[in-house]
Design an enzyme around this catalytic site. Structure first.
Site, PDB file in Angstrom:
ATOM      1  CG  ASP A 108      52.235  95.394 -21.136  1.00  0.00           C
ATOM      2  OD1 ASP A 108      52.940  94.577 -21.756  1.00  0.00           O
ATOM      3  OD2 ASP A 108      51.592  96.309 -21.679  1.00  0.00           O
TER       4      ASP A 108
HETATM    5  N1  URA Z   1      48.250  95.171 -24.925  1.00  0.00           N
HETATM    6  C1  URA Z   1      49.000  95.952 -24.130  1.00  0.00           C
HETATM    7  O1  URA Z   1      49.335  97.070 -24.477  1.00  0.00           O
HETATM    8  N2  URA Z   1      49.380  95.447 -22.936  1.00  0.00           N
HETATM    9  C2  URA Z   1      49.002  94.219 -22.482  1.00  0.00           C
HETATM   10  O2  URA Z   1      49.358  93.856 -21.365  1.00  0.00           O
HETATM   11  C3  URA Z   1      48.220  93.431 -23.321  1.00  0.00           C
HETATM   12  C4  URA Z   1      47.857  93.919 -24.544  1.00  0.00           C
END
Ligand code: URA
Length: 240
Positions: A108
């Site tokens: 993310d």
């Molecule tokens: N899980 C999440 O919630 N975000 C990420 O960036 C990677 C795994």
């Protein structure tokens, strides 16, 4: 990766320029491409990438092999190759034909840490295929402290698997280590959308910060500051 001894000229162009195979054929037909100093129009011409000099738009073209890169992804950088609000991971990496690199499991925009990038689709698949069960290890800071029985309950629930909202099957067993009441390390072997945040959310907590520390046996190189990258070594590539 070893380069082919000879290859068709249109394929060579599609691998060394932004041209698709059909646009490469068109560029050839209109005489834009020089082979050893002379215009060449036949797409099917076999060329030797190590011996022949092919020029397009006044630039000599060169085949690049497969690339395997480790990036310490900073905050506010997105994995998508589409231009949007944020800097893209590929904007931080300075290699030819960078747009060919794919992220090996996205992070993310507000997650930091280990991001592998490659143009080797088979290698990428070996790491991300659910069948391989390759662990991704995340460090999370939690909004609410978990201590004593709550921490033990959360460890058990993560190990059993959780049915997340909108999913039709529970998560695979995950390993939770509580490093302190608000610092957790979670190893998951899948890559569902926002999985880590959703797993903590399903247990009534909230992830305040998230960092990927490792993928399988490969940990983020501690020498890389956020935004820095390096190529993987042959030994690291061979781990997967
Ligand atoms: N899980 C999440 O919630 N975000 C990420 O960036 C990677 C795994």
């Amino acid at each position: 990766m070893s380069k082919p001894a000879t290859m068709r000229l249109d394929r060579f162009l599609s691998e060394t320029t932004p041209l698709t195979r059909s646009l490469a054929k068109r560029a050839l037909k209109s005489g834009e491409v020089l082979l050893n100093g002379k215009p060449i129009k036949q797409s099917a011409t076999q060329i030797d990438p190590d011996e022949d000099v092919i020029m397009w738009q006044d630039e000599p073209l060169e085949l690049v092999g497969m690339r395997y890169i480790m990036l310490h992804k900073p905050l506010e950088v997105e994995c998508s190759a589409r231009r949007g609000l944020y800097t893209r991971a590929i904007d931080l990496i300075d290699v030819p034909r960078v747009e060919r690199l794919q992220p090996v499991g996205r992070l993310d925009v507000d997650t930091t840490g280990l991001l592998l990038m490659t143009d080797d689709g088979q290698w990428l698949h070996r790491i991300t295929s659910p069948k391989r069960r390759c662990d991704k290890v995340y460090r999370a800071t939690l909004a609410d402290p978990w201590e004593g029985n709550t921490a033990s309950w959360a460890i058990e629930r993560m190990a059993e698997g959780l049915l997340l909202e909108d999913d039709d099957r529970p998560t695979l067993p995950a390993t939770l280590d509580m490093l302190s009441p608000v610092e957790a390390e979670l190893a998951i072997s899948e890559g569902r959308y926002h999985q880590v945040k959703r797993m903590f959310g399903a247990l009534g907590n909230r992830v305040a910060t998230l960092h990927r520390r490792a993928i399988g046996p490969l940990a983020l190189d501690e020498k890389l500051a956020p935004g820095e990258w390096r190529e993987l070594t042959a030994e690291e590539i061979a781990l997967f």
